[in-house]
Every structure is written in C-alpha cells, then in structure tokens.
Enzyme design. Structure first.
Site, PDB file in Angstrom:
ATOM      1  CG  PHE A  46      -2.263  -0.690   0.902  1.00  0.00           C
ATOM      2  CD1 PHE A  46      -2.286  -1.927   0.270  1.00  0.00           C
ATOM      3  CD2 PHE A  46      -3.466  -0.117   1.255  1.00  0.00           C
ATOM      4  CE1 PHE A  46      -3.486  -2.565  -0.012  1.00  0.00           C
ATOM      5  CE2 PHE A  46      -4.673  -0.737   0.983  1.00  0.00           C
ATOM      6  CZ  PHE A  46      -4.686  -1.971   0.343  1.00  0.00           C
ATOM      7  CB  ALA A  69      -5.762   1.009   7.437  1.00  0.00           C
ATOM      8  CB  THR A  71      -3.827   1.531  12.217  1.00  0.00           C
ATOM      9  OG1 THR A  71      -2.805   0.555  12.440  1.00  0.00           O
ATOM     10  CG2 THR A  71      -4.821   1.021  11.189  1.00  0.00           C
ATOM     11  CB  THR A 110     -11.536   5.236  11.753  1.00  0.00           C
ATOM     12  OG1 THR A 110     -11.267   5.613  13.105  1.00  0.00           O
ATOM     13  CG2 THR A 110     -11.071   6.387  10.862  1.00  0.00           C
ATOM     14  CE1 TYR A 134      -6.054   5.387  10.901  1.00  0.00           C
ATOM     15  CE2 TYR A 134      -7.497   6.353  12.554  1.00  0.00           C
ATOM     16  CZ  TYR A 134      -7.163   5.302  11.725  1.00  0.00           C
ATOM     17  OH  TYR A 134      -7.938   4.175  11.712  1.00  0.00           O
ATOM     18  CE  LYS A 138      -9.366   4.141   7.627  1.00  0.00           C
ATOM     19  NZ  LYS A 138      -9.107   2.880   6.887  1.00  0.00           N
ATOM     20  CD1 TRP A 159     -12.532   3.780  20.278  1.00  0.00           C
ATOM     21  CD2 TRP A 159     -13.013   3.152  22.363  1.00  0.00           C
ATOM     22  NE1 TRP A 159     -12.621   4.924  21.038  1.00  0.00           N
ATOM     23  CE2 TRP A 159     -12.925   4.560  22.334  1.00  0.00           C
ATOM     24  CE3 TRP A 159     -13.324   2.540  23.570  1.00  0.00           C
ATOM     25  CZ2 TRP A 159     -13.103   5.357  23.467  1.00  0.00           C
ATOM     26  CZ3 TRP A 159     -13.525   3.333  24.692  1.00  0.00           C
ATOM     27  CH2 TRP A 159     -13.400   4.726  24.644  1.00  0.00           C
TER      28      TRP A 159
END
Length: 299
Positions: A46, A69, A71, A110, A134, A138, A159
C-alpha cells in the site's frame, strides 16, 4: 467466488480469513507475503498504490475487502505522506479497478473522521471534521471509494481489539499482570468493538440478497470510557482465570496523558442503520468482551 482480502495480518484481516472461508475461495495479501501463521500469501504494498491494479488484474476477484490501513495514529503526524498513500491513494486505486470491473468493494473506516465534540451517537451522514492526519487520510479514503462510482460498502468502526495482535485489551492484560495500579483516560468515550464481530458482520452482509451500496457504522452497542473498558477487562480476566487479581485503575484526564495526535473525546457511532438495513443484531460491547476473553482463558 474469489474473495480478495487486503491486510490479511491485521486484527480484522485475520478474523476475515476465518469468517469469509464458507463463502468461497479467500485470497489474502500482506506487505511481506507472509501470514501470521508463517504461510505464504500474495504481496500487496500500500506504499506503492500504482502496483495494485496488476495484482487485481491477475487475481480477478469477485469481491474485494480492504482491511489494510496505516493505523499508527501518532506516527501519522510525522509521516503524513505514508498515511495518505495507504489510507487514501491505495483505496482510490482499488475502488477505481473495482468500479471498472463491476466488483463490489468492502472498505473499513473509523470514528476518527469525526471531531469528537458530539454528545449523541454519530449517524452516517453527519459532517466529518477529523482532528489529525490519520482521520483526514481515512476520510479521504472514504471519499475516494465513493467517488469511484462502483458498488461499495464502507463500514466505520471504532476501538477495535482482538485476542491477538497489538491493542488496548492485550496491553491492559500485560500491564495488569505487572502492576498493582494503573492510570487510564476516563474522558474519551466510545464503543469497544471486537475484530471478530466486524468480520462476522461483513460475511453476513456479503450474503444479503439486497445489492446495497453506502456507508454504515459497524460497532458493538453501548458505550464506555477507556477507564471503564479497562475495569471491565480486569473483571472479565479475573473471572476467566486469565489474571489472578485486578489492579486498581485510576481515572485520569486526557490532558494528563498527552499524545502527538489529538483523539476525539466522543467516538460513539450510531449503528442502527446497519441493523435495520441488513437485519443484524449487534451485541453490547460487554458481550463482545466476554467472548474475546473466553478465547484467551486457559482451557
């Protein structure tokens, strides 16, 4: 059919390999070409989004599930280009290929797309206003998947934790075994959501007869703070025989635990649309925790 899972080594990715197996041939990708159990899989980088159409063209999947992703929320503040490559540019390339070939795409997003200043659970069409790199990356990934014009299922979650991998539950169990007292943030509120639940719901949705396209909130039900989650983890761990005793958990404010990236204080997502559209009942976060702890408990 062939189901292609990007991010086969992540918390959700590992659970997807299990949950999707009854649906067809599951092909996993990781950056290294190795799965968590050491077996070989496809390589997908990615960090080089333009390399992905070649892989997609060779595999010709029936469905694409993107669980890969960037993260590292705090690290993203220092590496914005890497975060946007993985979280926005790579999903855009995948979504464009899927749209051109009539292949449905599942993509995970998210709670960090919101600014955390809400007081009621966020619904899907509320305005996004991410606080950091972040969250912005996203959000841009969501926009790119929608703009590609193909059938897409974007699931926002929050979470996320599992019995494996690096997550809050695993950290609490490790630190709780070493210390008699911990300090945990009590002014951030959200819904702890097991990776297994995300994967199981994804599998159910893919079997739903309606060819729906859109954005849904996929979390467990209810809400708590990180402090409340920690206390519940220790209570469950003692009951399951994972820990001999629970440490004392002191509640602190976020200001006492500064981080490079600002976290949303309110991360509760309204999951009623998903339940209504697909006829799925989402369990409480406490039920989810109980099931995950049962996986960790000694036999």
């Amino acid at each position: 059919m062939t189901l292609l899972v990007f991010g086969g080594n992540g918390q959700v990715g590992q659970e997807l390999l299990r949950a999707l197996a009854p649906l067809g041939r599951v092909v996993a990708t990781t950056r290294s070409g190795k799965l968590a159990d050491g077996s070989d899989c496809e390589i997908a980088d990615f960090d080089a989004p333009q390399s992905l159409p070649v892989l997609l063209g060779r595999l010709q999947p029936s469905v694409v599930i993107n669980a890969a992703a960037y993260t590292a929320v705090d690290k993203a503040e220092q590496e914005p280009e890497a975060a946007f490559r993985a979280n926005a540019q790579a999903p855009a390339v995948i979504a464009q290929w899927c749209a051109a070939h009539g292949v449905p795409m599942v993509h995970y997003s998210t709670d960090y797309v919101f600014n955390g200043q809400g007081t009621a659970p966020y619904v899907e069409d509320e305005a996004t206003a991410p606080l950091g790199v972040y969250g912005r990356s996203k959000r841009d990934g969501e926009i790119a998947v929608r703009d590609a014009g193909g059938r897409h299922l974007i699931f926002r979650t929050a979470w996320v934790y599992a019995s494996h991998g690096g997550n809050f539950l695993r950290t609490m169990l490790r630190v709780g075994a070493e210390r008699d007292e911990l300090r945990v943030v009590a002014d951030q509120v959200g819904t702890p959501t097991p990776a297994a639940l995300i994967a199981d719901v994804t599998a159910q949705v893919l079997q739903h007869p309606g060819q729906l396209s859109g954005t849904w909130h996929l979390t467990a039900s209810g809400q708590t703070s990180w402090h409340g989650f920690a206390e519940a983890i220790f209570a469950e761990a003692v009951a399951a025989g994972v820990l001999a005793k629970a440490p004392v958990v002191q509640a602190i404010a976020s200001a006492e635990y500064p981080t490079p990236a600002k976290r949303p204080a309110w991360s509760v997502l309204d999951n009623r649309k998903l339940q209504q559209d697909f006829g799925i009942i989402l369990p409480t976060w406490q039920e989810g925790l109980h099931r995950v702890m049962a996986e960790i408990a000694p036999a």
